[in-house]
Design an enzyme around this catalytic site. Structure first.
Site, PDB file in Angstrom:
ATOM      1  N   GLU A 130      39.978  16.010 -28.536  1.00 15.37           N
ATOM      2  CA  GLU A 130      39.352  15.273 -29.648  1.00 15.37           C
ATOM      3  C   GLU A 130      39.548  13.756 -29.534  1.00 15.37           C
ATOM      4  O   GLU A 130      39.903  13.084 -30.502  1.00 15.37           O
ATOM      5  CB  GLU A 130      39.843  15.806 -31.001  1.00 15.37           C
ATOM      6  CG  GLU A 130      39.377  17.239 -31.234  1.00 15.37           C
ATOM      7  CD  GLU A 130      39.364  17.680 -32.688  1.00 15.37           C
ATOM      8  OE1 GLU A 130      39.773  16.922 -33.557  1.00 15.37           O
ATOM      9  OE2 GLU A 130      38.927  18.817 -32.928  1.00 15.37           O
TER      10      GLU A 130
HETATM   11  C1  LIG Z   1      43.295  22.430 -23.915  1.00 17.94           C
HETATM   12  C2  LIG Z   1      41.979  21.772 -23.971  1.00 17.94           C
HETATM   13  C3  LIG Z   1      41.000  22.271 -24.811  1.00 17.94           C
HETATM   14  C4  LIG Z   1      39.731  21.682 -24.832  1.00 17.94           C
HETATM   15  N1  LIG Z   1      38.748  22.245 -25.597  1.00 17.94           N
HETATM   16  C5  LIG Z   1      37.489  21.749 -25.494  1.00 17.94           C
HETATM   17  C6  LIG Z   1      36.390  22.404 -26.151  1.00 17.94           C
HETATM   18  O1  LIG Z   1      36.580  23.399 -26.845  1.00 17.94           O
HETATM   19  N2  LIG Z   1      35.152  21.889 -25.988  1.00 17.94           N
HETATM   20  C7  LIG Z   1      34.901  20.788 -25.240  1.00 17.94           C
HETATM   21  O2  LIG Z   1      33.767  20.377 -25.119  1.00 17.94           O
HETATM   22  N3  LIG Z   1      35.917  20.131 -24.600  1.00 17.94           N
HETATM   23  C8  LIG Z   1      37.190  20.592 -24.707  1.00 17.94           C
HETATM   24  N4  LIG Z   1      38.227  19.951 -24.062  1.00 17.94           N
HETATM   25  C9  LIG Z   1      37.943  18.751 -23.297  1.00 17.94           C
HETATM   26  C10 LIG Z   1      38.529  17.473 -23.888  1.00 17.94           C
HETATM   27  O3  LIG Z   1      37.748  17.056 -24.957  1.00 17.94           O
HETATM   28  C11 LIG Z   1      38.620  16.463 -22.743  1.00 17.94           C
HETATM   29  O4  LIG Z   1      39.684  16.890 -21.927  1.00 17.94           O
HETATM   30  C12 LIG Z   1      38.826  15.073 -23.218  1.00 17.94           C
HETATM   31  O5  LIG Z   1      37.641  14.582 -23.778  1.00 17.94           O
HETATM   32  C13 LIG Z   1      39.268  14.137 -22.096  1.00 17.94           C
HETATM   33  O6  LIG Z   1      38.443  14.263 -20.979  1.00 17.94           O
HETATM   34  P1  LIG Z   1      39.086  14.424 -19.527  1.00 17.94           P
HETATM   35  O7  LIG Z   1      40.138  15.476 -19.604  1.00 17.94           O
HETATM   36  O8  LIG Z   1      37.989  14.637 -18.578  1.00 17.94           O
HETATM   37  O9  LIG Z   1      39.823  13.057 -19.267  1.00 17.94           O
HETATM   38  P2  LIG Z   1      39.136  11.694 -18.763  1.00 17.94           P
HETATM   39  O10 LIG Z   1      37.934  11.409 -19.555  1.00 17.94           O
HETATM   40  O11 LIG Z   1      39.016  11.750 -17.288  1.00 17.94           O
HETATM   41  O12 LIG Z   1      40.225  10.634 -19.180  1.00 17.94           O
HETATM   42  C14 LIG Z   1      41.382  10.394 -18.390  1.00 17.94           C
HETATM   43  C15 LIG Z   1      42.204   9.278 -19.029  1.00 17.94           C
HETATM   44  O13 LIG Z   1      41.443   8.076 -19.066  1.00 17.94           O
HETATM   45  C16 LIG Z   1      41.498   7.535 -20.375  1.00 17.94           C
HETATM   46  N5  LIG Z   1      40.255   6.827 -20.651  1.00 17.94           N
HETATM   47  C17 LIG Z   1      38.979   7.231 -20.448  1.00 17.94           C
HETATM   48  N6  LIG Z   1      38.122   6.293 -20.836  1.00 17.94           N
HETATM   49  C18 LIG Z   1      38.851   5.266 -21.318  1.00 17.94           C
HETATM   50  C19 LIG Z   1      38.549   3.986 -21.886  1.00 17.94           C
HETATM   51  N7  LIG Z   1      37.314   3.550 -22.050  1.00 17.94           N
HETATM   52  N8  LIG Z   1      39.571   3.200 -22.266  1.00 17.94           N
HETATM   53  C20 LIG Z   1      40.843   3.589 -22.114  1.00 17.94           C
HETATM   54  N9  LIG Z   1      41.179   4.784 -21.589  1.00 17.94           N
HETATM   55  C21 LIG Z   1      40.210   5.602 -21.196  1.00 17.94           C
HETATM   56  C22 LIG Z   1      41.692   8.715 -21.298  1.00 17.94           C
HETATM   57  O14 LIG Z   1      42.303   8.304 -22.508  1.00 17.94           O
HETATM   58  C23 LIG Z   1      42.610   9.581 -20.466  1.00 17.94           C
HETATM   59  O15 LIG Z   1      43.929   9.173 -20.661  1.00 17.94           O
HETATM   60  C24 LIG Z   1      39.477  20.538 -24.038  1.00 17.94           C
HETATM   61  C25 LIG Z   1      40.487  20.020 -23.230  1.00 17.94           C
HETATM   62  C26 LIG Z   1      41.714  20.611 -23.179  1.00 17.94           C
HETATM   63  C27 LIG Z   1      42.755  20.041 -22.281  1.00 17.94           C
END
Ligand SMILES: Cc1cc2nc3c(=O)[nH]c(=O)nc-3n(C[C@H](O)[C@H](O)[C@H](O)COP(=O)(O)OP(=O)(O)OC[C@H]3O[C@@H](n4cnc5c(N)ncnc54)[C@H](O)[C@@H]3O)c2cc1C
Length: 827
Positions: free
Chosen positions: A502
């Site tokens: 989220e």
């Molecule tokens: C247990 C779990 C349950 C989930 N459930 C769902 C679900 O039900 N439905 C769904 O659609 N998704 C779900 N997700 C996905 C979740 O919403 C994403 O993992 C999340 O949006 C982060 O994306 P990412 O993991 O690809 O990280 P990335 O987007 O690759 O981010 C990596 C890091 O970069 C940082 N970052 C990225 N952009 C910026 C910026 N502009 N400025 C500063 N920092 C930045 C982030 O804060 C993070 O620390 C789930 C994830 C997990 C782990």
């Protein structure tokens, strides 16, 4: 001397005008009075007097005669402003527009109305909600054993799944008219918090369908047909929902998902209908592996203009039965220490009819806005509740354990080092719960506070991380060895989940809180942007001049309040909180000044200066958290016993506020402006301290002692009154240890006096009974305490092969498949 007094008087008048946000007329009169005094009371040369009067006249003309000002001053600024205003993408704009503003806007004024804060109604449970929490929620908690769930089953037990579905846990937010529980946001957080104190897996299973997902989206945007079909089925657990947004290529940048749909005609139920041909690849989808309906976000294109509009329609949301041809529900992900269902799914060229689009044709292309609007509320419930559980359980269990566990013949909670960590646990828990309650007041009065929800999500999950780390440190090896006796390890594993979902925390802090707050909550910025967008010079002029008076006023206020620490300001509430509110007014003024100057000097690139905007976001967040903490103390009847918690929370927050402000100024790109800001924000330097050790010791004592303050702090956690339960036992052990202390003291005293043999403990105690130093009952209590203490410090051991031989015969996948088929059959 006269000249000095004159300058002083002039500064005083100017300061009073600035402080009181004087308008152009008042400033002009003030300046004219000064010029008149120069003319008649001094021998100032004529050429200087002429210059002064011309300057006063020009100022008065420009500040009072609006058409003139617009032509000469505001007009050119307006043209420049329109040119340099950073481009905002449609997805950013929709995110900015989503949700509402609430107390966060007051914090931006530099002079919050504390009486208004204290008058907000307190979040309360209805009788029905309370009965549900005392009944089905307690019962569900009693069915859950996180070790069994995460180690043996990798799933909830079937009876828990059945109970969750049948008792309506999946329909907490669904209105009663559709068969749901229709509970308040406050009840929602209480339910998720209590379940989380027992099982993160069950909490996530319950929280996801009640959070951003099909039910929430249908309630707000669904067609009547969709609502009537799905909501009753979701409420009764006949459908298991999931919502798929995240793609391997687009996580945080979810607006950039490459999943797409093409508007086309296709066959559905034997007829050719208008629909969408979808291709997607999603991952991390919670409940995905067991879902019966798949909520899906994708970008919609209409190359043949079958909808009659643009080719690139925009992000659109649909609900797709997982049994639909072409939907691939893949295998499972394993989310660290939890065992909730989570996995990928994908499809290629899957045709779906138009009526599966959430909200039908009316909502086509509006998916991003729908998502961010729902997130604006939901983000303040799910993860904050999970964090709250860590705080409440962390406080309760770590306090008890620190009282029961002794080293160097001393309960470990009495060591100052441990005391320090206990104080952080208690103080943070108090603040977090306050934040949760204030936010629920907003939600239950119909607000969708987007900035506040980001503050809650970030700061509560970060505090959860701090609490769980402290609790783990205090438990030592006991927190590390996994098994049924470890009540902390799973929470430790769940921390990164809460941090990531989220809105991942780094992004939320550095991009969202201040980025959105500065535009949404600021009294003038949004008006200026809107005026620029509408090309309305008149509206821009009004906003700009208001903005200038506002900034000048905050500079004057910040300096004055900084010199006197806010002393003398009139604030509501009792003497316990008066100084805190005065200091918060001071910080609010300084924050408003820093925000304005940052936006003015750094401009559009502030968005990229995440270290600056992250710190500004911290200041806004800490002002919100401290507001909530004061409000909690007030609402709970200003309990004297809670004063250490309040004091610790305030000092900790003020100190962090000072660090954040200092960080903004230290790293400000323009060093001259930075020097001015330092004088205005910290005229007496950095004067605030972190909480004193004595205060921390009092907070730790609350955690170490059964009593009303400890009960208030941990209310809502699942603490069964059962000696056989791992958490219940801790409570018994703590009470027994406290009761045993004076008995043990008698034995020790007698030993010191040479009355008891220097033999084994058992022999000494027996001798103490024989000599009448302690009674038989007291002796029995010592034995009982020993037994409980042993049980509490016990950790688990396992078979050498960790029972892999036995586990291989079980097949969790088969259970999951069977349950999915059973759900499908019941549809
Ligand atoms: C247990 C779990 C349950 C989930 N459930 C769902 C679900 O039900 N439905 C769904 O659609 N998704 C779900 N997700 C996905 C979740 O919403 C994403 O993992 C999340 O949006 C982060 O994306 P990412 O993991 O690809 O990280 P990335 O987007 O690759 O981010 C990596 C890091 O970069 C940082 N970052 C990225 N952009 C910026 C910026 N502009 N400025 C500063 N920092 C930045 C982030 O804060 C993070 O620390 C789930 C994830 C997990 C782990």
């Amino acid at each position: 001397m006269t000249t000095f007094l004159t300058i002083l008087a002039a500064i005083g008048v100017a300061w009073a005008l600035a402080y009181n946000k004087a308008n152009g007329l008042a400033w002009s009169l003030g300046l004219a009075a000064g010029a008149a005094w120069l003319t008649w009371a001094t021998g100032t040369p004529l050429y200087i007097l002429t210059t002064v009067w011309i300057a006063v006249g020009v100022f008065a003309a420009l500040s009072i005669v609006k058409p003139l000002r617009r032509m000469i001053v505001t007009g050119p600024i307006f043209s420049l402003y329109k040119r340099i205003l950073p481009q905002i993408s449609q997805t950013e704009q929709e995110a900015l527009d989503a949700g509402s503003i609430w107390w966060d806007a007051d914090l931006f004024t530099g002079d919050p109305d504390w009486a208004k804060l204290l008058a907000y109604p307190e979040a309360r449970l209805s009788a029905e909600e309370k009965a549900f929490i005392d009944g089905p929620v307690e019962e569900l908690c009693g069915m859950l054993d996180e070790w069994d769930i995460t180690h043996n089953r990798m799933d909830l037990p079937p009876e828990a799944w059945k109970f969750i579905r049948e008792k309506g846990f999946l329909g907490i937010i669904i209105p009663k008219s559709y068969g749901g529980l229709g509970f308040s946001a406050y009840a929602h957080t209480e339910i998720v918090t209590k379940i989380s104190t027992r099982s993160g897996t069950a909490a996530v299973t319950v929280m996801v369908p009640n959070s951003l997902g099909p039910a929430e989206l249908l309630i707000h945007y669904g067609t009547e047909e969709q609502k009537n079909h799905y909501l009753p089925r979701l409420a009764k657990g006949l459908e298991i929902p999931c919502f798929a947004l995240t793609n391997p290529e687009a996580g945080s940048d979810a607006g950039a998902i490459p999943d797409f749909g093409i508007v086309c005609k296709g066959m559905h139920e034997g007829r050719e209908v208008l629909g969408v041909r979808l291709t997607w690849e999603k991952r991390y989808i919670t409940l995905g592996p067991v879902a019966t309906i798949l909520g899906m976000a994708f970008k919609l294109f209409d190359p043949d203009k079958l909808l009659g509009g643009k080719e690139e329609v925009g992000i659109t949301l649909a609900l797709i039965p997982t049994t639909h041809k072409g939907v691939n529900i893949g295998r499972r992900h394993i989310p660290l220490a939890a065992a909730f269902m989570n996995g990928p799914n994908w499809g290629k060229d899957v045709f779906i009819p138009m009526q599966w689009i959430i909200g039908g044709e009316a909502q086509i292309g509006k998916g991003w806005r729908m998502l961010v609007e729902c997130l604006a509320a939901g983000r303040s419930i799910s993860l904050p509740s999970m964090s709250m559980a860590a705080g409440k359980l962390g406080s309760r269990a770590t306090g008890a354990y620190s009282r029961v566990r002794a080293q160097f013949k001393t309960p470990i909670g009495r060591f100052e080092g441990v005391e320090e960590a206990l104080a952080r646990i208690g103080g943070n828990t108090y603040m977090m719960d306050a934040t949760r309650r204030l936010t629920m007041t907003a939600l239950d009065s119909g607000e969708k506070p987007s900035v506040i929800s980001a503050i809650c999500k970030y700061h509560m999950t970060e505090r959860m991380r701090s609490i769980v780390n402290d609790a783990m440190d205090i438990h030592g090896g006991k927190g590390i060895m996994m098994g049924p006796n470890n009540y902390l390890g799973h929470a430790y594993g769940n921390v990164p989940i809460a941090i990531t979902v989220e809105g991942a925390n780094i992004l939320t802090r550095s991009l969202i809180i201040f980025g959105q707050g500065a535009i949404r909550c600021h009294p003038f910025v949004l008006k200026e942007i809107a005026a620029a967008g509408a090309n309305d010079l008149g509206a821009f002029d009004t906003a700009l001049w208001g903005h200038m008076c506002f900034t000048i006023s905050n500079a004057a206020r910040s300096l004055w309040l900084g010199i006197f620490g806010g002393q003398g300001l009139s604030v509501p509430g009792g003497p316990d909180t008066r100084r805190y509110l005065q200091m918060m007014t001071r910080f609010s003024s300084a924050f408003a000044l820093l925000s304005d100057v940052s936006m003015f000097v750094i401009g559009g690139s502030l968005k990229r200066r995440e270290k600056i905007s992250g710190r500004l976001g911290d200041i806004l967040s800490l002002l919100y958290i401290t507001s909530a903490t004061i409000k909690r103390f007030h609402d709970e009847g200003r309990q004297k016993d809670d004063l250490p918690l309040l004091t610790w929370a305030m000092y900790d927050s003020f100190f962090k506020l000072q660090v954040a402000m200092d960080g903004v100024i230290d790293n400000f790109p323009n060093r001259f402006v930075a020097a001015c800001l330092r004088v205005l924000a910290f005229p007496k330097g950095l004067t605030l301290n972190a909480p004193y050790d004595k205060c921390g010791a009092k907070v730790a004592a609350i955690l170490l002692t059964p009593g009303a303050a400890r009960d208030r702090l941990t209310a809502g956690a699942y603490i069964p009154r059962d000696e056989n339960d791992v958490i219940g036992r801790l409570e018994f052990a703590m009470e027994a240890t406290i009761k045993a202390d004076p008995i043990e003291a008698k034995v020790r005293q007698a030993l010191k006096g040479g009355k008891l043999p220097q033999k084994t403990l058992a022999e000494r105690r027996a001798s103490a009974v024989a000599q009448g130093i302690i009674t038989q009952d007291e002796h029995d209590h010592l034995m009982y305490t020993d037994r409980l203490r042993r049980e509490v410090i016990k950790v688990d051991d396992h078979e050498h092969d960790l029972s892999r031989g036995a586990k291989a015969q079980e097949e969790p996948w088969q259970q999951a498949e069977a349950r999915k088929k059973a759900v499908a059959a019941s549809m």
